[in-house]
Design an enzyme around this catalytic site. Structure first.
Site, PDB file in Angstrom:
ATOM      1  CB  SER A   1      -0.873  -0.004   1.248  1.00 16.50           C
ATOM      2  OG  SER A   1      -1.402   1.269   1.485  1.00 16.50           O
TER       3      SER A   1
ATOM      4  CD  GLU B   1      -2.265   5.241   4.454  1.00 17.94           C
ATOM      5  OE1 GLU B   1      -1.649   5.478   5.495  1.00 17.94           O
ATOM      6  OE2 GLU B   1      -3.001   6.060   3.896  1.00 17.94           O
TER       7      GLU B   1
ATOM      8  CE1 TYR C   1      -4.308  -1.851   5.156  1.00 17.36           C
ATOM      9  CE2 TYR C   1      -3.332   0.256   4.544  1.00 17.36           C
ATOM     10  CZ  TYR C   1      -3.874  -0.959   4.180  1.00 17.36           C
ATOM     11  OH  TYR C   1      -3.989  -1.285   2.850  1.00 17.36           O
TER      12      TYR C   1
HETATM   13  P1  NDP Z   1     -11.428  -5.166   0.913  1.00 18.82           P
HETATM   14  O1  NDP Z   1     -11.518  -4.613   2.293  1.00 18.82           O
HETATM   15  O2  NDP Z   1     -12.522  -4.878  -0.050  1.00 18.82           O
HETATM   16  O3  NDP Z   1     -11.275  -6.763   0.992  1.00 18.82           O
HETATM   17  C1  NDP Z   1     -10.522  -7.353   2.013  1.00 18.82           C
HETATM   18  C2  NDP Z   1     -10.580  -8.863   1.850  1.00 18.82           C
HETATM   19  O4  NDP Z   1      -9.804  -9.436   2.915  1.00 18.82           O
HETATM   20  C3  NDP Z   1     -11.996  -9.458   1.960  1.00 18.82           C
HETATM   21  O5  NDP Z   1     -12.108 -10.542   1.076  1.00 18.82           O
HETATM   22  C4  NDP Z   1     -12.038  -9.956   3.405  1.00 18.82           C
HETATM   23  O6  NDP Z   1     -12.880 -11.058   3.613  1.00 18.82           O
HETATM   24  C5  NDP Z   1     -10.594 -10.412   3.590  1.00 18.82           C
HETATM   25  N1  NDP Z   1     -10.244 -10.458   5.014  1.00 18.82           N
HETATM   26  C6  NDP Z   1     -10.283  -9.451   5.908  1.00 18.82           C
HETATM   27  N2  NDP Z   1      -9.915  -9.879   7.113  1.00 18.82           N
HETATM   28  C7  NDP Z   1      -9.645 -11.221   6.968  1.00 18.82           C
HETATM   29  C8  NDP Z   1      -9.243 -12.246   7.877  1.00 18.82           C
HETATM   30  N3  NDP Z   1      -9.033 -11.999   9.165  1.00 18.82           N
HETATM   31  N4  NDP Z   1      -9.058 -13.490   7.383  1.00 18.82           N
HETATM   32  C9  NDP Z   1      -9.294 -13.754   6.076  1.00 18.82           C
HETATM   33  N5  NDP Z   1      -9.689 -12.835   5.182  1.00 18.82           N
HETATM   34  C10 NDP Z   1      -9.860 -11.582   5.633  1.00 18.82           C
HETATM   35  O7  NDP Z   1     -10.025  -4.685   0.347  1.00 18.82           O
HETATM   36  P2  NDP Z   1      -9.582  -4.286  -1.150  1.00 18.82           P
HETATM   37  O8  NDP Z   1     -10.096  -5.303  -2.074  1.00 18.82           O
HETATM   38  O9  NDP Z   1      -9.880  -2.850  -1.358  1.00 18.82           O
HETATM   39  O10 NDP Z   1      -8.001  -4.393  -1.055  1.00 18.82           O
HETATM   40  C11 NDP Z   1      -7.304  -5.568  -1.463  1.00 18.82           C
HETATM   41  C12 NDP Z   1      -5.880  -5.522  -0.919  1.00 18.82           C
HETATM   42  O11 NDP Z   1      -5.225  -4.367  -1.469  1.00 18.82           O
HETATM   43  C13 NDP Z   1      -5.779  -5.385   0.578  1.00 18.82           C
HETATM   44  O12 NDP Z   1      -4.655  -6.104   1.034  1.00 18.82           O
HETATM   45  C14 NDP Z   1      -5.560  -3.909   0.801  1.00 18.82           C
HETATM   46  O13 NDP Z   1      -4.893  -3.635   2.013  1.00 18.82           O
HETATM   47  C15 NDP Z   1      -4.702  -3.586  -0.414  1.00 18.82           C
HETATM   48  N6  NDP Z   1      -4.771  -2.196  -0.812  1.00 18.82           N
HETATM   49  C16 NDP Z   1      -5.975  -1.657  -1.181  1.00 18.82           C
HETATM   50  C17 NDP Z   1      -6.052  -0.346  -1.538  1.00 18.82           C
HETATM   51  C18 NDP Z   1      -7.341   0.253  -1.976  1.00 18.82           C
HETATM   52  O14 NDP Z   1      -7.371   1.478  -2.178  1.00 18.82           O
HETATM   53  N7  NDP Z   1      -8.400  -0.491  -2.172  1.00 18.82           N
HETATM   54  C19 NDP Z   1      -4.846   0.525  -1.550  1.00 18.82           C
HETATM   55  C20 NDP Z   1      -3.643  -0.169  -1.156  1.00 18.82           C
HETATM   56  C21 NDP Z   1      -3.617  -1.467  -0.813  1.00 18.82           C
HETATM   57  P3  NDP Z   1     -14.394 -10.939   4.139  1.00 18.82           P
HETATM   58  O15 NDP Z   1     -15.207 -10.652   2.907  1.00 18.82           O
HETATM   59  O16 NDP Z   1     -14.639 -12.276   4.762  1.00 18.82           O
HETATM   60  O17 NDP Z   1     -14.419  -9.812   5.124  1.00 18.82           O
HETATM   61  P1  GDP Z   2      -7.485   5.583   3.209  1.00 16.56           P
HETATM   62  O1  GDP Z   2      -6.614   6.397   2.324  1.00 16.56           O
HETATM   63  O2  GDP Z   2      -7.267   4.127   3.105  1.00 16.56           O
HETATM   64  O3  GDP Z   2      -7.473   6.035   4.609  1.00 16.56           O
HETATM   65  O4  GDP Z   2      -8.978   5.799   2.613  1.00 16.56           O
HETATM   66  P2  GDP Z   2     -10.261   6.556   3.204  1.00 16.56           P
HETATM   67  O5  GDP Z   2     -11.244   6.611   2.094  1.00 16.56           O
HETATM   68  O6  GDP Z   2     -10.723   5.934   4.481  1.00 16.56           O
HETATM   69  O7  GDP Z   2      -9.737   8.022   3.538  1.00 16.56           O
HETATM   70  C1  GDP Z   2      -9.189   8.855   2.556  1.00 16.56           C
HETATM   71  C2  GDP Z   2      -9.038  10.258   3.124  1.00 16.56           C
HETATM   72  O8  GDP Z   2     -10.346  10.835   3.298  1.00 16.56           O
HETATM   73  C3  GDP Z   2      -8.371  10.336   4.502  1.00 16.56           C
HETATM   74  O9  GDP Z   2      -7.378  11.331   4.450  1.00 16.56           O
HETATM   75  C4  GDP Z   2      -9.461  10.762   5.443  1.00 16.56           C
HETATM   76  O10 GDP Z   2      -8.978  11.617   6.490  1.00 16.56           O
HETATM   77  C5  GDP Z   2     -10.371  11.555   4.517  1.00 16.56           C
HETATM   78  N1  GDP Z   2     -11.765  11.629   4.992  1.00 16.56           N
HETATM   79  C6  GDP Z   2     -12.462  12.770   5.163  1.00 16.56           C
HETATM   80  N2  GDP Z   2     -13.691  12.486   5.645  1.00 16.56           N
HETATM   81  C7  GDP Z   2     -13.772  11.135   5.764  1.00 16.56           C
HETATM   82  C8  GDP Z   2     -14.808  10.258   6.180  1.00 16.56           C
HETATM   83  O11 GDP Z   2     -15.905  10.652   6.551  1.00 16.56           O
HETATM   84  N3  GDP Z   2     -14.533   8.911   6.135  1.00 16.56           N
HETATM   85  C9  GDP Z   2     -13.316   8.425   5.711  1.00 16.56           C
HETATM   86  N4  GDP Z   2     -13.117   7.119   5.661  1.00 16.56           N
HETATM   87  N5  GDP Z   2     -12.314   9.253   5.333  1.00 16.56           N
HETATM   88  C10 GDP Z   2     -12.535  10.591   5.344  1.00 16.56           C
END
Ligand code: NDP
Ligand code: GDP
Length: 332
Positions: A124, A126, A148
């Site tokens: 990520s 992050e 995270y």
């Molecule tokens: P989601 O939150 O949509 O999906 C997370 C997945 O992980 C789900 O299938 C969930 O399963 C599973 N999961 C969560 N906790 C557990 C656990 N304890 N054991 C087994 N499975 C678990 O995430 P995204 O699809 O958005 O992201 C995919 C990957 O990319 C992640 O690793 C995320 O950190 C990374 N990433 C995403 C970004 C983004 O902007 N989307 C940016 C940077 C990195 P269940 O459905 O059962 O909850």
């Molecule tokens: P992140 O980049 O994985 O933390 O994705 P988020 O969508 O949770 O947050 C993106 C940015 O939006 C962060 O900088 C937050 O501080 C900002 N933000 C502002 N208002 C909100 C809110 O109501 N919910 C969330 N989730 N983020 C917010």
């Protein structure tokens, strides 16, 4: 040769898009689901009959090793994680286990069972956290600012360790934020598009948000999963920054969504301190030139296109009223 891919996190946003993409590329796609998960399979409902799903515990290395032995995947895409930053403050140790340590358990299971398996880690942006410079590329320093990000930093580094020391084909995509109609509603983009759609059809009146000045490099998840497969087809494993290279503020996202719906956001948005982050990251903007040059990867959906796609999907989910508004937007 037909390849088999095993995807962890297949029920999530990226997992569902990646499964569709790999099926389209002719793969056999298998997924790991948790026995006591959210149970929400809605994102893969349309393709579930083309997938094989397995129950295994990411935190139990033996159960992962047995699964890998049984499935015999050519490629493993490790996407499962606890992904929401505020939850990582509330549950830092669970986040370290799931988002950080699960990665080394899978890597070690691969090493034991079959070191030829190719491994993708969803890293990520992050990890850049308190970045000194924007944009960030593969050489930028890691300065994670929340549990995270720290867990992802560990997962990223251990993937590189297993590549360098054990010779595994293991690599990380350093993903900047990517969104879609399948994005979890806690994230700000989906919170905005869903609430704006509800306001437009009269089912809500206000949208409470935190920092409107926070900036992110937002892309479309469907574009980002293509880079995952491309990385595992390279002759040698390498890490890549994946993002658009363009940042927008939360306020700009709000403006784009509300104006598309013909609404004035100032009449509905309330800034609420409970949604502010204690440790905000510095502007995270991707420098994706390596992915352009080596993978030939480029995102296809623009910022405006992403906002509209998400608003349209949220309108469509609101029944007849929403569908009527959606039609009128497209007719205009
Ligand atoms: P989601 O939150 O949509 O999906 C997370 C997945 O992980 C789900 O299938 C969930 O399963 C599973 N999961 C969560 N906790 C557990 C656990 N304890 N054991 C087994 N499975 C678990 O995430 P995204 O699809 O958005 O992201 C995919 C990957 O990319 C992640 O690793 C995320 O950190 C990374 N990433 C995403 C970004 C983004 O902007 N989307 C940016 C940077 C990195 P269940 O459905 O059962 O909850
Ligand atoms: P992140 O980049 O994985 O933390 O994705 P988020 O969508 O949770 O947050 C993106 C940015 O939006 C962060 O900088 C937050 O501080 C900002 N933000 C502002 N208002 C909100 C809110 O109501 N919910 C969330 N989730 N983020 C917010």
């Amino acid at each position: 040769m037909q390849k088999t891919a095993l995807i962890t996190g297949i029920t999530g946003q990226d997992g569902s898009y990646l499964a569709e993409h790999l099926l389209g590329e002719g793969y056999t796609v298998e997924g790991v689901v948790r026995a006591e998960g959210s149970g929400n399979r809605s994102r893969i409902a349309a393709i579930e009959d083309r997938l094989t799903l397995h129950t295994a515990d990411l935190l139990d290395q033996a159960s992962m090793a047995r699964l890998i032995e049984r499935v015999k995947p050519h490629e493993i895409y490790h996407l499962a994680a606890q992904t929401f930053i505020p939850t990582s403050w509330a549950e830092p140790i669970m986040t370290a286990e799931v988002t950080g340590l699960a990665t080394v358990r899978i890597l070690d299971a691969i090493r034991e069972v079959n070191p030829e398996i190719r491994f993708y880690q969803a890293s990520s942006s992050e990890v850049f956290g308190q970045a000194e410079h924007s944009p960030q590329n593969e050489k930028s320093a890691f300065r994670p600012r929340n549990p995270y990000a720290t867990a992802k930093h560990y997962a990223h580094s251990i993937t590189a360790n297993y590549r360098d020391y054990h010779g595994l084909f293991a690599c990380s995509g350093i993903l900047f934020n990517h969104e879609s109609p399948r994005r979890n509603e806690q994230f700000v983009t989906r919170k905005i598009t869903r609430t704006a759609a509800k306001i437009r059809v009269g089912q809500a009146n206000e949208l409470r948000l935190g920092n409107l000045l926070a900036r992110r490099d937002w892309g479309f998840a469907g574009d980002y999963v293509r880079s995952m497969r491309l990385m595992l087809q390279l002759p040698e494993p390498e890490d890549f920054v994946i993002g658009t290279g363009e940042a927008h503020s939360v306020g700009e996202f709000v403006e784009a969504a509300f104006s598309y719906l013909g609404l004035d956001w100032k009449q509905h948005v309330v800034v609420d301190s409970q949604f502010y982050r204690p440790a905000e990251v510095h502007p995270l903007i991707a420098d994706p030139r390596k992915a352009h040059a080596v993978l030939g990867w480029r995102p296809q959906v623009s910022f405006e296109g992403l906002v509209r796609m998400m608003v349209d999907a949220d309108l469509a989910a609101l029944g007849e009223d929403g569908q009527r508004v959606r039609k009128s937007l497209h007719a205009a």
